[in-house]
Enzyme design. Structure first.
Site, PDB file in Angstrom:
ATOM      1  N   ASP A 773       3.792 -20.568   6.591  1.00  0.00           N
ATOM      2  CA  ASP A 773       2.495 -20.200   7.164  1.00  0.00           C
ATOM      3  C   ASP A 773       1.392 -21.096   6.592  1.00  0.00           C
ATOM      4  OD1 ASP A 773       0.698 -18.241   8.596  1.00  0.00           O
ATOM      5  OD2 ASP A 773      -0.027 -18.032   6.536  1.00  0.00           O
ATOM      6  N   LYS A 777      -0.992 -24.046   8.417  1.00  0.00           N
ATOM      7  CA  LYS A 777      -2.455 -24.138   8.313  1.00  0.00           C
ATOM      8  C   LYS A 777      -2.868 -25.537   7.837  1.00  0.00           C
ATOM      9  CE  LYS A 777      -2.954 -19.195   7.593  1.00  0.00           C
ATOM     10  NZ  LYS A 777      -2.792 -18.101   6.649  1.00  0.00           N
TER      11      LYS A 777
HETATM   12  N1  LIG Z   1      -0.012 -14.089   7.086  1.00  0.00           N
HETATM   13  C1  LIG Z   1      -1.172 -14.848   7.033  1.00  0.00           C
HETATM   14  C2  LIG Z   1      -2.171 -14.275   7.959  1.00  0.00           C
HETATM   15  C3  LIG Z   1      -3.166 -15.221   8.323  1.00  0.00           C
HETATM   16  O1  LIG Z   1      -2.941 -16.290   8.867  1.00  0.00           O
HETATM   17  C4  LIG Z   1      -1.772 -14.812   5.668  1.00  0.00           C
HETATM   18  O2  LIG Z   1      -1.294 -14.053   4.866  1.00  0.00           O
HETATM   19  O3  LIG Z   1      -2.696 -15.582   5.398  1.00  0.00           O
END
Ligand SMILES: N[C@@H](CC=O)C(=O)O
Ligand code: NDP
Ligand code: NA
Length: 918
Positions: A773, A777
């Protein structure tokens, strides 16, 4: 009736001569009847001559006819007012309104309810009867003897209606008339049958019986209701002369005289008159042709100088646009006569312009009302343009309605040899006339290099051929470069009497079309100031109509919203929309209308907007099987709102794969889903290119830092020319929460569980723990900075224990995680022993064109060590923010803040589409 009582007999000759000068009739018993004089005359006679000067003239006036004069000399009674004037109100009821016995009774009730002093009621034949009558003639002419049975059916229909409504003498009298008429008709039809031919006036005579019978029935029903009522065969009064194909002109002078006579012999306060039929100057029965009964009512309105003409129909009035195309079209309270003309030209459900002319000269308003909805006030067509109270005094106030004409083609005659050559336009349109084509719109720019005009599509080939023939020499010499046909066009017109003199109307119109991504092919606006016409592609026409209509009649910015994925974030967003909708409408004129919600199994669609206070119940009750294609088609195409946004609240790659096509069709996209922007680079680049080409908006603030303004800040920095050197920070709310809470003796798996329960994690928490994740980003930010990186280019340190990487389900993973608590606990302890903390960070190193995601140790005084809860912290080091980075910090995960970030993108979209700032 007013009674004039001369005080002395010497007054009588003077009175009589004065009245005679005004065409009043003096009867044999020295009574003076004003029935043939106008109400104006009557008023002025009574008030001016006799009341004011009664001493000198020696008259006393009694206002009521019931007062009997007790005079020793002579007695003069002024009979009536069976006069024309504003005591009269005219009603017209069409065939549907008198289609059954019950409906005729309703009509009678409406007439009785009208408190006007005098009423003239114009009726059509019962529904279908006129067609039945023409069919009789058709049958007889073609020697089909079933005309007899058909006539019997007509007889039965009226007999049954009369039996249902009348009794006693009224019934007997009507039935005897009906029997006599039918008997006569039978004989006449027999004659036609034998001759195999009938004249036009014979047809008119036969066809008019429907009106004769409905008028007599209604008049009898009114009498039965205690009303002083008589019926008028308008053939005795209304004289018309033929005026070209399928049209007649009323002879007002002759008709007025006949009406005066008729009124003098029929003093009732309520008159039921036949619509549609009239006579020629030679007293031959004829009809008023198309829209006949409306025309009858308007002519009667003029002959009577009536107060008002009410046309009863089955719609609530004239709509601002065709309600079949624009479901939010509104009924207009008022229209000027000219506006009504314009709208009727475009086929709006307004009166034929011909119907408006008779009343217009006396300023008599026409009101269109719905007989099936008496609570609707209807539309008033009158002289002065009245600015509707609910519309503010801006450009919007001056556009009344929108209309379209389909199946048109544009013809463009172009060439350098046209400029400054007198007669070119005349030659073009002479050629068009020669093939009998109707020119619907003309436009020529002042450079004179081209003339463009619209004709019905079916006529365009003949027009083009004629033009090519006419300009063969000019074309071959190159003075004209082409006669081009642009097929599949539609006209969209905005109508409003004062709009062209109001600055900003056309700007608003064109702006609405531009925002809806609609290309305008041609524009025309005459200096009549009533109409701005644009030509658009036919397939864009309904969308164009909805775009301009919503711009002028709805909130300034209306957006159809489709929510994909009503899970944690999607459902929270729906709640926020529900709570904020009214404020947005009121304050920023923004109408965010959720037209559909789709999950992986079910979807809920609405034509007008889903009630967000109970969408879950509605989805259970009315939800249907999820079908993304149908969903998108519905939200984008099947309603009145021109702008569409799809909000993807899933984490699905499949859904993200559709963005490209959606943007291509003009749909805007907003999403917290990171898959599209962090997927394969070539797909991402294509997506961005498509978005720019299609002039659509694609916003994804919540993909990084949830609701924190990360993407927005980065875009502002880039667009204002700053150079990004490095972006680094804690990008995961989940991992931030975990390492902020993973203290003392707490178990790692326990805090992971808490993060999941708090809604911080991805649908699959392994995406967070594996660093994927955060890597996504980092990629999203890197690409925004112009780095062409793939996800695989980012080295990622995973926190998922190796043995659990392949675990099938989220639940299994969560169950097994506690077994590996000690590994990470050891790392944490080691850091703590060194006076440090663990933090999971991401870095976009723009200068060196790379990114990294890793678990780092920081001194306890470091800003990254000062966070709490799900805080993100993102530091932008740029050329401008060099010594001290620009820092954004705050909760970077969770339902409310994430949904809030998506919501702010929706508002950004609205503002890009024209919503005013608060
Ligand atoms: N799972 C992600 C949610 C946001 O993008 C996080 O914990 O940051
Ligand atoms: N949680 C957070 O703090 C943040 C989350 N995000 C992002 O928000 C998005 C949503 O997260 P969250 O709400 O927690 O996820 P949920 O799992 O709670 O919800 C996902 C929704 O998507 C639906 N869905 C899945 N696949 C499809 C499909 N193919 N077609 C239609 N619907 C589908 C699911 O429907 P069904 O239930 O019927 O399967 C469900 O309604 C994710 O992309 C996440 O990365 C971004 C920033 C922060
Ligand atoms: Na954000």
């Amino acid at each position: 009736m007013a009674l004039l009582s001369p005080v002395s007999s010497s007054c009588l000759p003077r009175l009589c001569s004065q009245l005679a000068a005004h065409d009043a009739v003096v009867d044999t018993k020295s009574r003076v009847c004003l029935s043939s004089a106008s109400s104006h005359l009557q008023r002025s006679l009574i008030h001016k001559c006799y009341l004011d000067k009664r001493e000198s003239h020696g008259f006393k006036v009694s206002a009521s006819a019931s007062v009997t004069a007790d005079v020793s000399t002579a007695e003069v009674a002024v009979k009536s007012p069976i006069v024309k004037g504003d005591t009269w109100s005219i009603h017209k009821f069409g065939g549907t309104c008198v289609g059954t016995a019950q409906r005729i009774q309703n009509v009678a009730n409406i007439v009785i309810e009208d408190s006007s002093e005098r009423k003239l009621v114009v009726v059509s034949a019962m529904s279908k009867v006129t067609d039945m009558m023409y069919d009789l003639i058709e049958k007889a002419q073609s020697r089909d003897d079933s005309y007899e049975a058909a006539l019997d059916a007509v007889f039965e229909k009226h007999k049954l209606t009369a039996v249902n409504l009348l009794d006693g003498d009224e019934l007997a009298s009507f039935l005897s008339v009906l029997t006599r008429d039918v008997h006569n008709l039978k004989a006449m039809l027999r004659a036609i049958y034998i001759a195999g031919h009938g004249t036009e006036s014979f047809s008119a005579f036969v066809a008019g019986h429907g009106e004769l019978w409905s008028a007599q029935i209604l008049s009898a029903v009114l009498r039965k209701g205690g009303i002083d009522c008589t019926w008028m065969d308008t053939r005795d009064v209304l004289i018309v002369t033929p005026a070209g194909s399928n049209q007649v002109d009323p002879d007002y002078e002759e008709s007025e005289q006949r009406l005066d006579n008729w009124l003098s012999q029929n003093p009732s306060k309520v008159v039921v008159a036949t619509g549609f039929i009239a006579s020629t100057p030679q007293n031959i029965p004829t009809t008023l042709k198309r829209d006949g009964s409306d025309f009858s009512a308007a002519i009667m309105g003029a002959l009577f100088r009536a107060r008002q003409v009410t046309i009863w129909t089955d719609v609530d009035g004239v709509y601002s646009a065709d309600p079949r195309k624009v479901s939010e079209a509104v009924v207009l309270n008022t229209l000027s006569y000219q506006e009504a003309w314009e709208m009727s030209y475009f086929g709006a459900n307004v009166l034929h312009p011909r119907t408006i002319i008779p009343v217009m000269q006396y300023d008599i308003p026409i009101v269109i009302r719905n007989i099936f909805n008496l609570s609707a006030p209807g539309t008033k067509i009158c002289r002065a343009p009245i600015i509707e109270a609910e519309v503010k005094k801006d450009s919007v106030a001056y556009v009344k309605g929108f209309a379209t004409i389909d199946n048109l083609a544009l013809v463009n005659v172009e060439g350098t040899g046209m400029a400054g050559v007198p007669g070119t336009a005349s030659a073009i349109f002479a050629a068009v006339k020669d093939v009998g084509a109707n020119v619907i719109m003309i436009s020529q720019a002042s450079s004179e290099h081209s003339v463009c005009f619209a004709v019905p599509e079916k006529e365009v080939n003949a027009v083009a051929k004629a033009l090519e023939a006419r300009f063969r020499q000019a074309l071959s010499a190159g003075r004209l470069s082409q006669v081009a046909i642009i097929p599949n066009c539609s006209i969209l017109a905005a109508v409003g009497q004062k709009m062209a003199s109001t600055p900003g109307v056309s700007a608003t119109l064109f702006n609405a079309l531009a925002k809806a991504n609609i290309n305008i092919r041609a524009i025309a606006q005459g200096c009549s100031e009533y109409n701005i016409t644009v030509v658009v592609k036919r397939e864009d026409c309904v969308r164009a109509l909805r775009a301009v209509h919503s711009r002028f009649y709805l909130s300034k910015t209306s957006i159809a919203v489709g929510i994909i994925g009503p899970g944690l974030i999607g459902a929270t967003l729906l709640n926020q929309l529900r709570d904020q909708a009214a404020v947005l409408k009121e304050k920023s004129k923004t109408d965010l209308r959720v037209m559909g919600i789709i999950g992986s199994k079910k979807m809920l669609l609405s034509d007008t907007g889903i009630d967000l206070s109970n969408w879950k119940e509605l989805q259970n009750e009315k939800g249907e099987k999820a079908d993304l294609e149908k969903f998108v088609h519905h939200v984008h195409g099947n309603h009145f709102i021109p702008n569409t946004v799809l909000v993807d609240c899933t984490s699905s790659t499949d859904v993200a794969d559709h963005y490209h096509d959606w943007l291509h069709t003009g749909i805007h996209i907003i999403t917290p889903n990171k898959k599209a922007n962090s997927g394969p680079l070539d797909k991402y680049l294509k997506l961005r290119a498509r978005q720019r080409q299609s002039f659509t908006h694609y916003f994804y603030e919540a993909t990084v830092g949830a609701g924190l303004p990360i993407m927005h800040t980065l875009r502002d920095l880039l667009q204002t020319g700053d150079k990004i050197i490095k972006i680094e920070g804690i990008f995961s709310g989940t991992l931030s929460y975990i390492f902020n809470s993973f203290v003392d003796t707490r178990a790692f798996s326990e805090v992971v569980m808490e993060a999941k329960a708090a809604g911080y994690t991805e649908p699959d928490p392994r995406d967070d723990l594996a660093g994927t994740d955060v890597a996504r980003k980092v990629i999203i930010l890197a690409r925004e900075c112009g780095l062409n990186l793939e996800l695989s280019d980012i080295p990622v340190q995973s926190l998922v224990p190796d043995p659990l990487k392949e675990t099938a389900s989220v639940d299994d993973f969560m169950q097994q995680l506690p077994s590996y608590d000690s590994d990470i606990a050891t790392k944490r302890q080691a850091a703590e022993d060194a006076g440090e903390v663990l933090r999971y960070v991401g870095v976009v190193d723009v200068k060196n064109q790379k990114g990294v995601v890793e678990l780092q140790r920081y001194k306890k005084q470091h800003p990254f060590a000062q966070l709490s809860g799900s805080d993100n912290i993102i530091a932008f080091t740029t050329e401008r923010y060099n010594k001290q980075p620009l820092i954004v910090r705050g909760p970077g995960a969770g339902a409310e803040v994430t949904a809030g970030g998506v919501f702010s993108d929706l508002l950004r979209l609205a503002s890009n589409l024209g919503a005013p700032s608060c």
